[in-house]
Design an enzyme around this catalytic site. Structure first.
Site, PDB file in Angstrom:
ATOM      1  N   TYR A 155       0.871  -1.181   0.000  1.00 55.36           N
ATOM      2  CA  TYR A 155       0.000   0.000   0.000  1.00 55.36           C
ATOM      3  C   TYR A 155       0.900   1.220   0.000  1.00 55.36           C
ATOM      4  CZ  TYR A 155      -3.783   3.038   1.759  1.00 55.36           C
ATOM      5  OH  TYR A 155      -4.726   4.012   1.935  1.00 55.36           O
ATOM      6  N   TYR A 188     -11.386  -4.926   7.789  1.00 55.02           N
ATOM      7  CA  TYR A 188     -10.044  -4.551   8.249  1.00 55.02           C
ATOM      8  C   TYR A 188     -10.104  -3.379   9.228  1.00 55.02           C
ATOM      9  CZ  TYR A 188      -5.556  -2.265   8.336  1.00 55.02           C
ATOM     10  OH  TYR A 188      -4.408  -1.655   8.786  1.00 55.02           O
ATOM     11  N   HIS A 189     -10.768  -2.320   8.799  1.00 52.09           N
ATOM     12  CA  HIS A 189     -10.753  -1.083   9.582  1.00 52.09           C
ATOM     13  C   HIS A 189     -11.545  -1.209  10.875  1.00 52.09           C
ATOM     14  CE1 HIS A 189     -10.297  -0.391   5.281  1.00 52.09           C
ATOM     15  NE2 HIS A 189      -9.407   0.522   5.629  1.00 52.09           N
ATOM     16  N   LYS A 196      -9.711  17.149  17.171  1.00 51.26           N
ATOM     17  CA  LYS A 196      -9.040  16.483  16.056  1.00 51.26           C
ATOM     18  C   LYS A 196      -8.987  17.451  14.882  1.00 51.26           C
ATOM     19  CE  LYS A 196      -8.534  12.693  14.882  1.00 51.26           C
ATOM     20  NZ  LYS A 196      -7.104  12.351  14.887  1.00 51.26           N
ATOM     21  N   ASP A 202      -7.319  14.420   9.289  1.00 49.83           N
ATOM     22  CA  ASP A 202      -6.950  13.146   9.906  1.00 49.83           C
ATOM     23  C   ASP A 202      -8.177  12.429  10.485  1.00 49.83           C
ATOM     24  OD1 ASP A 202      -5.694  11.105  11.288  1.00 49.83           O
ATOM     25  OD2 ASP A 202      -5.057  12.403  12.934  1.00 49.83           O
ATOM     26  N   HIS A 225      -7.956   9.384  12.177  1.00 47.57           N
ATOM     27  CA  HIS A 225      -7.615   8.447  13.255  1.00 47.57           C
ATOM     28  C   HIS A 225      -8.262   8.914  14.546  1.00 47.57           C
ATOM     29  CE1 HIS A 225      -4.336   7.621  10.382  1.00 47.57           C
ATOM     30  NE2 HIS A 225      -4.439   6.387  10.847  1.00 47.57           N
TER      31      HIS A 225
HETATM   32  C1  B12 Z   1      -5.511   2.106  13.750  1.00 48.25           C
HETATM   33  C2  B12 Z   1      -4.892   2.837  12.581  1.00 48.25           C
HETATM   34  C3  B12 Z   1      -5.729   3.204  11.537  1.00 48.25           C
HETATM   35  C4  B12 Z   1      -7.215   2.972  11.563  1.00 48.25           C
HETATM   36  C5  B12 Z   1      -7.885   4.135  12.334  1.00 48.25           C
HETATM   37  C6  B12 Z   1      -9.144   3.764  13.077  1.00 48.25           C
HETATM   38  C7  B12 Z   1      -9.626   4.879  13.930  1.00 48.25           C
HETATM   39  N1  B12 Z   1     -10.902   5.199  13.838  1.00 48.25           N
HETATM   40  O1  B12 Z   1      -8.880   5.470  14.675  1.00 48.25           O
HETATM   41  C8  B12 Z   1      -7.514   2.950  10.062  1.00 48.25           C
HETATM   42  C9  B12 Z   1      -7.344   1.552   9.548  1.00 48.25           C
HETATM   43  C10 B12 Z   1      -8.877   3.463   9.664  1.00 48.25           C
HETATM   44  C11 B12 Z   1      -6.379   3.803   9.526  1.00 48.25           C
HETATM   45  C12 B12 Z   1      -6.426   4.453   8.329  1.00 48.25           C
HETATM   46  C13 B12 Z   1      -5.393   5.211   7.797  1.00 48.25           C
HETATM   47  N2  B12 Z   1      -4.153   5.326   8.331  1.00 48.25           N
HETATM   48 CO1  B12 Z   1      -3.650   4.581  10.049  1.00 48.25          CO
HETATM   49  N3  B12 Z   1      -2.952   3.792  11.581  1.00 48.25           N
HETATM   50  C14 B12 Z   1      -3.505   3.128  12.554  1.00 48.25           C
HETATM   51  C15 B12 Z   1      -2.435   2.610  13.546  1.00 48.25           C
HETATM   52  C16 B12 Z   1      -2.142   1.206  13.172  1.00 48.25           C
HETATM   53  C17 B12 Z   1      -2.784   2.677  15.016  1.00 48.25           C
HETATM   54  C18 B12 Z   1      -3.332   4.008  15.535  1.00 48.25           C
HETATM   55  C19 B12 Z   1      -4.172   3.775  16.766  1.00 48.25           C
HETATM   56  O2  B12 Z   1      -5.389   3.853  16.718  1.00 48.25           O
HETATM   57  N4  B12 Z   1      -3.561   3.414  17.887  1.00 48.25           N
HETATM   58  C20 B12 Z   1      -4.281   3.183  19.146  1.00 48.25           C
HETATM   59  C21 B12 Z   1      -4.516   4.519  19.858  1.00 48.25           C
HETATM   60  C22 B12 Z   1      -5.150   4.313  21.194  1.00 48.25           C
HETATM   61  O3  B12 Z   1      -3.245   5.061  20.006  1.00 48.25           O
HETATM   62  P1  B12 Z   1      -2.878   6.593  19.675  1.00 48.25           P
HETATM   63  O4  B12 Z   1      -3.914   7.248  18.873  1.00 48.25           O
HETATM   64  O5  B12 Z   1      -1.478   6.686  19.230  1.00 48.25           O
HETATM   65  O6  B12 Z   1      -3.004   7.232  21.137  1.00 48.25           O
HETATM   66  C23 B12 Z   1      -2.042   7.038  22.146  1.00 48.25           C
HETATM   67  C24 B12 Z   1      -1.076   8.199  22.221  1.00 48.25           C
HETATM   68  O7  B12 Z   1      -0.647   8.635  20.954  1.00 48.25           O
HETATM   69  C25 B12 Z   1      -1.834   9.205  23.004  1.00 48.25           C
HETATM   70  N5  B12 Z   1      -2.728  10.156  22.336  1.00 48.25           N
HETATM   71  C26 B12 Z   1      -3.215  10.196  21.089  1.00 48.25           C
HETATM   72  N6  B12 Z   1      -4.013  11.254  20.944  1.00 48.25           N
HETATM   73  C27 B12 Z   1      -4.071  11.886  22.115  1.00 48.25           C
HETATM   74  C28 B12 Z   1      -4.748  13.030  22.516  1.00 48.25           C
HETATM   75  C29 B12 Z   1      -4.613  13.479  23.817  1.00 48.25           C
HETATM   76  C30 B12 Z   1      -5.368  14.652  24.254  1.00 48.25           C
HETATM   77  C31 B12 Z   1      -3.773  12.778  24.718  1.00 48.25           C
HETATM   78  C32 B12 Z   1      -3.642  13.232  26.088  1.00 48.25           C
HETATM   79  C33 B12 Z   1      -3.116  11.636  24.317  1.00 48.25           C
HETATM   80  C34 B12 Z   1      -3.254  11.205  23.016  1.00 48.25           C
HETATM   81  O8  B12 Z   1      -2.710   8.472  23.827  1.00 48.25           O
HETATM   82  C35 B12 Z   1      -2.771   7.106  23.442  1.00 48.25           C
HETATM   83  C36 B12 Z   1      -2.159   6.371  24.574  1.00 48.25           C
HETATM   84  O9  B12 Z   1      -1.551   5.195  24.251  1.00 48.25           O
HETATM   85  C37 B12 Z   1      -1.257   3.567  13.208  1.00 48.25           C
HETATM   86  C38 B12 Z   1       0.128   2.974  13.417  1.00 48.25           C
HETATM   87  C39 B12 Z   1       0.398   2.642  14.855  1.00 48.25           C
HETATM   88  N7  B12 Z   1       0.604   1.397  15.191  1.00 48.25           N
HETATM   89  O10 B12 Z   1       0.388   3.534  15.693  1.00 48.25           O
HETATM   90  C40 B12 Z   1      -1.514   3.902  11.728  1.00 48.25           C
HETATM   91  C41 B12 Z   1      -1.090   5.260  11.161  1.00 48.25           C
HETATM   92  C42 B12 Z   1      -1.396   6.322  12.174  1.00 48.25           C
HETATM   93  N8  B12 Z   1      -1.952   5.401   9.967  1.00 48.25           N
HETATM   94  C43 B12 Z   1      -1.384   6.011   8.993  1.00 48.25           C
HETATM   95  C44 B12 Z   1      -2.010   6.296   7.738  1.00 48.25           C
HETATM   96  C45 B12 Z   1      -1.114   6.904   6.685  1.00 48.25           C
HETATM   97  C46 B12 Z   1      -3.362   6.024   7.485  1.00 48.25           C
HETATM   98  C47 B12 Z   1      -4.136   6.450   6.238  1.00 48.25           C
HETATM   99  C48 B12 Z   1      -4.074   7.956   6.082  1.00 48.25           C
HETATM  100  C49 B12 Z   1      -3.654   5.728   4.982  1.00 48.25           C
HETATM  101  C50 B12 Z   1      -4.202   6.295   3.703  1.00 48.25           C
HETATM  102  N9  B12 Z   1      -3.362   6.908   2.910  1.00 48.25           N
HETATM  103  O11 B12 Z   1      -5.352   6.174   3.426  1.00 48.25           O
HETATM  104  C51 B12 Z   1      -5.569   5.932   6.520  1.00 48.25           C
HETATM  105  C52 B12 Z   1      -6.640   7.015   6.487  1.00 48.25           C
HETATM  106  C53 B12 Z   1      -7.142   7.478   7.812  1.00 48.25           C
HETATM  107  C54 B12 Z   1      -7.715   8.869   7.850  1.00 48.25           C
HETATM  108  N10 B12 Z   1      -8.966   9.092   7.480  1.00 48.25           N
HETATM  109  O12 B12 Z   1      -7.053   9.784   8.234  1.00 48.25           O
HETATM  110  C55 B12 Z   1       0.050   6.366   9.308  1.00 48.25           C
HETATM  111  C56 B12 Z   1       0.276   7.851   9.563  1.00 48.25           C
HETATM  112  C57 B12 Z   1       1.619   8.275   8.977  1.00 48.25           C
HETATM  113  C58 B12 Z   1       2.281   9.447   9.588  1.00 48.25           C
HETATM  114  N11 B12 Z   1       1.892   9.994  10.692  1.00 48.25           N
HETATM  115  O13 B12 Z   1       3.245   9.892   9.013  1.00 48.25           O
HETATM  116  C59 B12 Z   1       0.339   5.407  10.525  1.00 48.25           C
HETATM  117  C60 B12 Z   1       1.368   5.927  11.508  1.00 48.25           C
HETATM  118  C61 B12 Z   1       0.787   4.076   9.916  1.00 48.25           C
HETATM  119  C62 B12 Z   1       2.024   4.179   9.069  1.00 48.25           C
HETATM  120  N12 B12 Z   1       3.204   3.975   9.616  1.00 48.25           N
HETATM  121  O14 B12 Z   1       1.923   4.464   7.908  1.00 48.25           O
HETATM  122  N13 B12 Z   1      -5.322   3.802  10.376  1.00 48.25           N
END
Ligand code: B12
Ligand code: GTP
Ligand code: MG
Lengths: 672, 348
Positions: free
Chosen positions: A17, A171-172, A540, A544, A546
């Site tokens: 991808y 998947y999503h 948000k 984005d 996510h």
């Molecule tokens: C799950 C996921 C998705 C899901 C999202 C589902 C959803 N509704 O959230 C799906 C499959 C839909 C998706 C899609 C896409 N994704 Co995505 N996704 C991920 C993934 C695997 C995990 C993110 C996640 O949800 N983690 C779980 C949550 C709980 O963790 P978190 O948000 O990081 O939050 C933690 C901390 O960051 C913090 N935090 C976060 N926000 C906040 C806010 C506050 C106030 C506080 C205090 C703390 C905090 O608290 C949490 C504590 O652990 C990441 C990679 C990864 N492993 O991290 C890629 C990732 C974020 N995705 C990515 C991409 C590119 C996409 C797409 C844009 C791809 C595309 N071209 O179409 C698409 C489109 C999404 C869109 N519309 O924007 C990239 C972003 C690249 C970058 N930043 O440079 C990543 C990093 C993957 C990669 N390496 O390519 N994705």
């Protein structure tokens, strides 16, 4: 051992991808990948393209060319497939709300190159239901969106017969926290909604309907519990077979085959000790490869550095090699289904099927999946499942190696490079794309463009199939934003429920009980000291989608006593600052995973300053590299959190202290 | 033995307490009357603030915003109804029309809090339903948690709506989805609109209970569902009282659909008609004065209990004192608080 003479099955399609910066840069990448043995293309579009905005729209700021390739008009499409023969390529496009448009650009391009559209093969994802529930690139309300899907199906069946017009995605759902049963149930409900809609359109003769059913393919997930995941895929196959026979009367068993592609789980890939992700990815791939009867048709794998940022070409190559080793070195493809007849597997499959049947009946009783999305039911179920998973990780009940156990590690040579181990997109890409678009607008024939747009609007209003007028738009040089806006004007826009209004479960899910009690006391006493309960805005900004992190922060904050405002995804910095002002919050928490955090956080800070709210502390979370976190701190951000911060209790304690510090109260320090 | 807490609050500020910077109320009032958004926001924060110093300033702020105007200008509309009836969606549709007509709107949206033993937190979810995507200077939405107070609204709502009335043409209050027993919105809105959910037991229960008396306008939402909506409308039509507390008002029942945007103009018409009816009959200022008195009694009772009420001479005496200061009872309320507190102290 007689390797050479054994008959082997043909391997699945191997994809990566990808797409970034510009059509030109992505074209180079694709051609390199094909030369390396990749057998199909999987196009990642940038967020403006996915949400129907032009590169120069204010809403696109900071997002152009970031997470995918920007495609603003037919010349971009031409450049993207430069020297790639469309009639020989299998092209998967991850495109949804604007799927009819990107497909029209592809068909238009084929026509321009003198290629018969009947020869085109590939897939448009085109599944809006999971956009509302997880992926976030929706535009229009459910009714018109489902009609656009039906239009593309009805059109391709007749004119582009080798095309997979829609790819129903589970998947999503797993990436948003769904359990295997939820994944099965909601994906099958989505498939029924699409087929029912096509049936209702009356454009397909009843005797031809089985062809439509046959064209429905799926895009599923495979997580780390790979035995269960393998069973889930067998369950999918069984249920689809049954459903297509009973509900849609498809007699030919071949047309009832569950055809699916896979991207393995990325949610479980970790930021700490990222090399461990390689094992995870390989194990997850086994789930969809091991059993021949339920084997994937196409596989794409994430890279080891998934949780750090975008993968570089070498990272993607490594992921591709994993597939190649499995397909070409191992003996996997020499066997019939190795699980047939296993009572253990059969029992697990049965259990999943029964669970899914129950949940499907539940959704049907609520009037179907669309009604259950509008009411917020399905989204709440997903948020609740994800909350359970995260709380199990926090409590240590669910072990994640290198995150909540076995944390000690020698320094990793993988992350030492000067690029931080991730891909940096070209910062000039946005400006160049805008210039290209503006030049394109000058070069086209305005009268043609206006006439084509008029035709599009008319078709949208009259209910006539949207594809012919969209292809005319493509050929006339209409832009992605113009196509998106024309339909916005007719259909309006939609914001689905956020699903965070789940009940507090006071017993099981709160994590460490004593810490939660302590947090509640801290939130309450700090509120009393400030004169009113602590109020938090979770925002948000940008395109984005996510939402997982924001949702879970919001839910957790409510559980420890905050009054929480969260208005969902895709807001402008201006809207967020305005909400902060109107709501009188004590803190603004931004969640940004798309990589546009520098631009977006800075704009939010500016907008807050304009409103005299510079004293309201701002924190941010998401995929934020360390060096950017330092820069954000210098801009005035009070704290930055990333996936390694898996303890929500710790984050909450920290947030209370940030508020205290901003208001001249002493910090209370780490939780006992 | 009097309760403590407030007593400690007023006497010596807790050493843990911060020096929360509080705005100068009179200057703030001037800015609010100029419709400065930042001032409106900080005024609402002040009214929400329970610190002793903030309470004093709140009273001054409200006094500065009170007077003749406050008793007669604007239109305060309460929107109530069972959970999920579509209150927020309907409010959004109403706002769209008002904004098209150039009228400014302030909204207070109340959501439930979780129980105190579960942390008392709240998810304020109405905003996302009410707000449309675009940026709009003429619309101001503040969400509030009901903080476990009964009756669908919090006691903060009355002073806050008073403030919003000073700077917006229309002030809307959305209550939490109420059951059939409590409905404090009756003591706040000039016009109370009940949003009914078609074919729902809630509505039937509601009709049976005594509080059918409260709403001035009935909106049966989701008319796009067809027959069930019509049936509910006619049931309400049969039960709605034709004659009672406000002679000459007809208690209209109308069918609307928030999502299809139908029936909204008619609903607006009923609101406007009710507003003129109150004004023409000379009822508007009386109603607002009565609502304000009810609020004073509510907050005094919440804070000090019946015992406190007795200390200032009981309900009758409170009523008498408030009558003497119509249009500005906030300061009188503050005086009564001081009085009760000092009586408590001297009774040690
Ligand atoms: C799950 C996921 C998705 C899901 C999202 C589902 C959803 N509704 O959230 C799906 C499959 C839909 C998706 C899609 C896409 N994704 Co995505 N996704 C991920 C993934 C695997 C995990 C993110 C996640 O949800 N983690 C779980 C949550 C709980 O963790 P978190 O948000 O990081 O939050 C933690 C901390 O960051 C913090 N935090 C976060 N926000 C906040 C806010 C506050 C106030 C506080 C205090 C703390 C905090 O608290 C949490 C504590 O652990 C990441 C990679 C990864 N492993 O991290 C890629 C990732 C974020 N995705 C990515 C991409 C590119 C996409 C797409 C844009 C791809 C595309 N071209 O179409 C698409 C489109 C999404 C869109 N519309 O924007 C990239 C972003 C690249 C970058 N930043 O440079 C990543 C990093 C993957 C990669 N390496 O390519 N994705
Ligand atoms: N069919 C139909 N559905 C509607 C209509 N108005 C609202 N809804 C739906 O009803 C559900 C609840 O709408 P809200 O506006 O959130 O209802 P509410 O009364 O504010 O809900 P609470 O604040 O939670 O008590 C949503 O799923 C809306 O989409 C309507 O006119 N017709
Ligand atoms: Mg509501």
């Amino acid at each position: 051992m007689d390797v050479l003479q054994t008959k082997r099955d043909r391997p699945w399609l191997m994809r990566t991808y990808s797409g970034h910066s510009s059509a030109k840069a992505s074209n180079t990448l694709y051609r390199t990948n094909l030369a390396k043995g990749q057998t199909g293309l999987s196009v990642a579009f940038d967020l403006p393209t996915q949400t129907g905005y032009d590169a120069d729209s204010p809403l696109a700021r900071g997002e152009v060319g970031k997470v995918g390739v920007p495609i603003s008009h037919i010349e971009d499409m031409d450049q993207l497939f430069d020297q790639i023969p469309l009639d020989q390529m299998n092209t998967a496009m991850t495109i949804n709300a604007t799927a009819p448009w990107l497909l029209s650009l592809y068909i238009g391009l084929a026509q321009r190159r003198g290629i018969d559209p009947k020869k085109l093969s590939g897939t448009t994802q085109n599944d809006i239901i999971k956009e509302y529930l997880s992926r976030g690139t929706y535009i229009y309300p459910p009714g018109p969106s489902m009609r656009l899907i039906a239009d593309t199906i009805n059109y391709t069946i007749k004119h582009v017969p080798k095309w997979n017009p829609t790819n129903i995605c589970s998947y999503h759902l797993q990436e948003a926290g769904a359990t295997p049963v939820q994944e099965l149930a909601y994906a099958l409900c989505a498939a029924m909604a699409v087929l029912d809609r096509v049936q209702a359109s009356g454009e397909i003769r009843p005797d031809e309907f089985s062809q439509v059913v046959e064209r429905i393919s799926f895009f599923v997930n495979a997580g780390i519990r790979f035995v269960e995941e393998c069973c889930k895929l067998r369950a999918f196959g069984e249920m689809w077979d049954e459903l297509t026979l009973t509900r849609y009367k498809v007699e030919d068993p071949k047309l009832r085959r569950f055809r699916y592609g896979v991207q393995v789980n990325s949610l479980g890939l970790t930021e700490p000790q990222p090399e461990n992700n390689v094992q995870r990815i390989v194990l997850e791939m086994l789930a969809v490869a091991l059993s021949k009867g339920a084997r994937a048709r196409a596989i794409q794998l994430p890279a080891w550095n998934e949780a750090m940022g975008l993968p570089r070409p070498w990272d993607q190559q490594w992921a591709l090699r994993m597939q190649q080793v499995l397909a070409f070195e191992t003996d996997l493809l020499e066997y019939e289904d190795i699980f047939d007849g296993s009572p253990v597997i059969a029992a697990k499959v049965r259990q999943l099927v029964e669970g899914a049947r129950k949940e499907i009946a539940n959704v049907e009783a609520q009037g179907g999946i669309i009604a259950a999305i509008e009411s917020g039911y399905v989204k709440r179920e997903l948020v609740a499942s994800h909350m359970k998973r995260l709380r199990a990780i926090e409590s240590g009940e669910l072990k994640i190696i290198g995150v909540n156990c076995f944390q000690e590690s020698a320094e990793s040579p993988l992350t030492l490079g000067s690029d931080g181990g991730i891909m940096k997109t070209d910062p000039a890409a946005e400006r160049e794309q805008i210039e290209r678009l503006q030049a394109h607008r000058k070069n086209r024939n305005d009268a043609d463009v206006q006439a084509a747009l008029q035709g599009l609007g008319d078709a949208a209003r009259s209910g006539e199939n949207i594809m012919p007028s969209s292809i005319r738009c493509a050929l006339a040089g209409v832009s992605t934003g113009e196509w998106g806006d024309s339909l916005r004007a007719v259909f309006g826009e939609f914001r689905p429920p956020t699903g965070i209004d789940i009940a507090i479960d006071s017993r099981a899910v709160l994590g460490k009980k004593d810490q939660v009690t302590e947090l509640r006391a801290r939130v309450a006493s700090t509120g009393e000291a400030l004169g009113r309960p602590l109020k938090l805005l979770v925002g948000k900004p940008g395109l984005d989608g996510h939402s997982n992190g924001a949702e879970q922060v919001a839910v957790k904050a409510r559980d420890v006593g905050f009054e929480v405002v969260y208005d969902g995804i895709r807001l402008t910095p201006q809207q967020i600052a305005q909400a902060a002002e109107e709501e009188g919050v004590h803190m603004v928490g931004l969640s940004i995973l798309s990589g546009s955090h520098m631009e977006l956080v800075e704009s939010v800070l500016d907008e807050l300053r304009v409103r005299d709210l510079a004293s309201v502390p701002v924190i941010a979370g998401g995929i934020i590299p360390q060096e950017d976190a330092t820069k954000l701190a210098a801009l005035g951000v009070s704290a930055v959190y990333t996936p390694k911060d898996f303890s929500f209790n710790t984050i909450m304690a920290d947030m209370v202290d940030v508020i205290r510090a901003a208001n001249g109260l002493g910090r209370l320090g780490p939780l006992p | 033995m009097p309760p403590t807490g407030w007593d400690a609050l007023d006497r010596c500020p807790d050493p843990r307490m911060t020096q929360v910077p509080l705005p100068d109320p009179e200057q703030l009032a001037v800015r609010i009357l100029r419709r400065e958004r930042a001032a409106v926001a900080s005024g609402l924060n002040l009214l929400d603030n329970k610190l002793a110093a903030a309470r004093q300033r709140s009273a001054r702020l409200l006094a500065a915003l009170s007077g003749e105007r406050a008793l007669n200008d604007g239109h305060l509309i309460g929107v109530t109804g069972p959970p999920g009836a579509g209150k927020s969606s309907l409010v959004a549709a109403l706002i769209r029309e008002w904004r098209l007509a150039g009228r400014t709107v302030g909204v207070l949206a109340v959501d439930p809090s979780s129980r105190p033993e579960l942390g008392g937190g709240a998810l304020l979810g109405d905003r996302i339903r009410i707000k449309n995507a675009s940026y709009d200077e003429g619309l101001f939405i503040r969400s509030l948690a009901n903080r476990n107070q009964l009756g669908g609204v919090a006691s903060e709502v009355w002073p806050m709506s008073w403030l919003l009335l000073a700077c917006f043409d229309i002030v809307l209050i959305e209550t939490v989805g109420v059951g059939q027993t409590e409905i404090d919105i009756a003591e706040i809105g000039d016009t109370v609109c009940y949003v009914a959910q078609p074919a729902s037991g809630d509505t039937i229960q509601y009709l049976k209970s005594g509080i059918i008396e409260i709403p001035d306008v009935f909106a049966v939402n989701k008319s796009d569902l067809g027959a069930p909506a019509h049936k509910t409308a006619s049931e309400i039509g049969r039960s709605a009282p034709r004659q009672d507390r406000r002679d000459g008002w007809d208690y209209p029942v109308c069918l609307v659909s928030a999502t299809m945007n139908s029936g909204i103009k008619a609903l607006h018409g009923h609101f406007a008609r009710h507003r003129s009816f109150l004004a023409d009959a000379g009822l508007l200022d009386k109603l607002r004065t009565r609502h304000q008195s009810a609020w004073v009694v509510r907050v005094l009772k919440e804070e000090f209990g019946t015992f406190g009420i007795e200390l200032v001479g009981g309900y009758a005496e409170i009523g008498r004192r408030l009558k003497e200061t119509p249009g500005n009872q906030f300061e009188e309320c503050q005086r009564m608080r001081q009085q009760i507190i000092s009586r408590f102290k001297s009774s040690d």
